[in-house]
Design an enzyme around this catalytic site. Sequence first.
Site, mmCIF file in Angstrom:
data_model
loop_
_atom_site.group_PDB
_atom_site.id
_atom_site.type_symbol
_atom_site.label_atom_id
_atom_site.label_comp_id
_atom_site.label_asym_id
_atom_site.label_seq_id
_atom_site.Cartn_x
_atom_site.Cartn_y
_atom_site.Cartn_z
ATOM 1 N N GLU A 307 -1.050 2.322 2.887
ATOM 2 C CA GLU A 307 0.073 3.220 3.186
ATOM 3 C C GLU A 307 -0.065 4.557 2.458
ATOM 4 O O GLU A 307 0.884 5.035 1.837
ATOM 5 C CB GLU A 307 1.397 2.544 2.826
ATOM 6 C CG GLU A 307 1.648 1.274 3.623
ATOM 7 C CD GLU A 307 3.023 0.650 3.372
ATOM 8 O OE1 GLU A 307 3.534 0.775 2.253
ATOM 9 O OE2 GLU A 307 3.552 0.052 4.317
ATOM 10 N N ASP A 381 5.045 -8.347 6.645
ATOM 11 C CA ASP A 381 5.763 -7.687 5.560
ATOM 12 C C ASP A 381 7.143 -8.287 5.311
ATOM 13 O O ASP A 381 8.137 -7.734 5.768
ATOM 14 C CB ASP A 381 5.904 -6.192 5.891
ATOM 15 C CG ASP A 381 6.254 -5.367 4.675
ATOM 16 O OD1 ASP A 381 6.189 -5.902 3.558
ATOM 17 O OD2 ASP A 381 6.599 -4.178 4.847
ATOM 18 N N GLU A 409 14.906 -6.156 1.636
ATOM 19 C CA GLU A 409 14.558 -5.007 2.474
ATOM 20 C C GLU A 409 14.775 -5.292 3.954
ATOM 21 O O GLU A 409 15.302 -4.454 4.683
ATOM 22 C CB GLU A 409 13.084 -4.629 2.222
ATOM 23 C CG GLU A 409 12.580 -3.547 3.153
ATOM 24 C CD GLU A 409 11.113 -3.182 2.918
ATOM 25 O OE1 GLU A 409 10.497 -3.727 1.986
ATOM 26 O OE2 GLU A 409 10.601 -2.345 3.675
HETATM 27 C C1 BDP Z 1 6.899 -2.405 2.462
HETATM 28 C C2 BDP Z 1 7.923 -1.415 2.031
HETATM 29 C C3 BDP Z 1 7.356 -0.252 1.267
HETATM 30 C C4 BDP Z 1 6.427 -0.759 0.181
HETATM 31 C C5 BDP Z 1 5.357 -1.622 0.801
HETATM 32 C C6 BDP Z 1 4.467 -2.307 -0.222
HETATM 33 O O1 BDP Z 1 8.586 -0.937 3.186
HETATM 34 O O2 BDP Z 1 8.427 0.474 0.733
HETATM 35 O O3 BDP Z 1 5.859 0.285 -0.518
HETATM 36 O O4 BDP Z 1 5.917 -2.658 1.525
HETATM 37 O O5 BDP Z 1 4.675 -3.485 -0.454
HETATM 38 O O6 BDP Z 1 7.587 -3.599 2.568
HETATM 39 O O7 BDP Z 1 3.570 -1.681 -0.780
#
Ligand code: BDP
Length: 717
Positions: A307, A381, A409
């Site tokens: 990401e 996720d 989340e």
């Molecule tokens: C996702 C979240 C994000 C996190 C990412 C992670 O939306 O904010 O940074 O995972 O785990 O669930 O790195």
Amino acid sequence: MTALRFVLLFFLISFSASAQKDYKLWLQYNEVNNAVLVSEYRNNLKGITVLGNSETIKIAEKELKAGFQDMLGIASEIKSDIKEENTLIIGSQSNLNAEIKKELQSDFGKINEEGFIIKSISFKNKKQIIISGKNDVAVLYGVFNFLRILQTNKSVKNLNIADSPKTNIRILNHWDNLDRTVERGYAGFSLWNWQKLPDFIDQRYIDYARANASIGINGTVLTNVNANALILTPQYLEKVEALANVFRPYGIKVYLTARFSAPMEIGNLNTADPKDAQVINWWKNKAAEIYKRIPDFGGFLVKANSEGQPGPQNYGRDHVDGANMLADAVAPFGGVIMWRAFVYSEHDANDRAKQAYAEFQPYDGKFKENVIVQVKNGAIDFQPREPFHPLFGAMPKTPLMMEFQITQEYLGFSTHLVFLPKLFQEVLESDTYQKGKGSTVAKVVDGTLYQNKLTGIAGVANIGNDLNWTGHPFAQANWYGFGRLAWNPYLDSETIADEWLRCTFSNHENVIKPVKKMMIDSREAVVNYMTPLGLHHIMDTGHHYGPGPWVSNLSRPEWNPTYYHKADKNGIGFDRSKKGTNATAQYSAEVEKLFDNVETCPEKDLLWFHHVSWDYKLKNGQTLWNGLALKYQEGVNQVAEMQNVWKKTEKYIDSERFNEVEMLLEIQYKEAKWWRDACLLYFQQFSGKELPKGVEKPTQTLEYFKSLKFPFAPGNG
Ligand code: BDP
């Protein structure tokens, strides 16, 4: 005093008293009101003998005194020897006298370094209860467990407990930023007040450490995985050191997230290439600098090349190169590197669910000894339900640690009551079949499947500076339950709910029975009203608040809900079978077979693995469309039932917490209906079918639901 002032004063007193209840978490130490038990406790606990005088032992002593005072109304006398009968003796192995040591010899053989013994013994013909372990932190764990016996109103006669944690690293991951915002945090701002540290030690830090120690958590990552390099500068390390000093006597080690590009951002280097000599040296020196301040520093957690985060791939290197370079830097000090496997690339058109396995599995056996790969429970996720991550069991030569998300989340933030240990247990119990039947995820995580020495469980924290720590009073149960499962991944979630309720609210059967059931059922309720039958990632994008199955305009395809549900005229679901992306092939042969065949695939995971027609017949005889609609309705009904259950507890619960939960359940009910209506109206465009009997009519139009925008939804950075 005027009447008004009196009312005001009364309000303030009652407000602070019940706010305190929220703040006290599962350590309420409510007065025991069963007369038989009270007399049993009093008879067996006539004094406390404390052996040793470390800070940790003093904490244990203080805790016992507070517990006895609050629960039994006895101010315990502290005895310095053990001549008297019916006392409680606490002390580590080395502080015990030779005879008791001998008496406990076989018990010490049963526990590891962090394990404890709670045992009724007869010493020189005098009955005593002894709490011991191999060091003082283990004794503290024993003390908290003993207090839990009293809190849950169990007998203290003939105690014979020898219990050890089954994992080494039991750790919270705080996604806390240096400006005190919390990524995916729904309980206020970060606990860490960087501006006032290191000189101002907030009482919260101490209470946080105490709460964690009471459930066996022994590590905390203070900073967000989307890391800021500044935390590694002397200015911040001084503050980190202050926190480490507070946490140490509670057995809690501090860890930090390491931003891979830190050597450039704060070290003036022009590269962060893990093979560059200057970079290697920079990290070595940084580690030495940290360990000089914090000799028991735990190590680094790293999110790299995921990401948009920097990582070794920016320099043509791979995850092994990056992790091993950092591992070398902390190895001389006994530190570990927790390297995350949460990776997926915008350049990879392949099924996102396959990417972590595809990238990491080939690295099996290549990481240094002090590296542990941190894997999310599922391949996408932190969804309300995901099949277990295919990496579990698939890397026999690499320690893997579990990453659960305690913060909600994707499960309604801190407004929805969802008891997560039920979800965690489902994952831990899943059988990977990687070494034949019984190769559960729990056995991968506790190291028994492949005899790994380094083991761990991480939970993304749901804690903030809200008065009640977690936003929702019941979200405290998820922090508690995470800690208990990290200690023992085989614990049953019902046992956890039972303990937590007794310690937090009441021992009254009229609370325990119905509310425990409500907690246990709450997880399936959220699955039903959000993502039944294997649907996933259809939350509104960005903040993930509420439904957004229609979203399809984001730059990366795998950020769009439409990518995940693939609804069309023919049906719905993501085909991950052989006919589709073949993600099922990442599992062992037995599991692959099970998931790959639409007939044998568990219905709870159906749309995760298969695209099926709207007329597909479910096991209960319903068509998929009708079955889906009925599931959404069932979720709503379950929340209504939760409201009914809660209403009946009013006379057993303090009014503040009662009211809070009542209001929150009302929000949850409204939002469950929102989920049902928005998703069904949207999917109906494709199915072209009427809602079946039993499903309530939508309250609004699809256009209305699509028009809802939440630019300031919390936790979104
Ligand atoms: C996702 C979240 C994000 C996190 C990412 C992670 O939306 O904010 O940074 O995972 O785990 O669930 O790195």
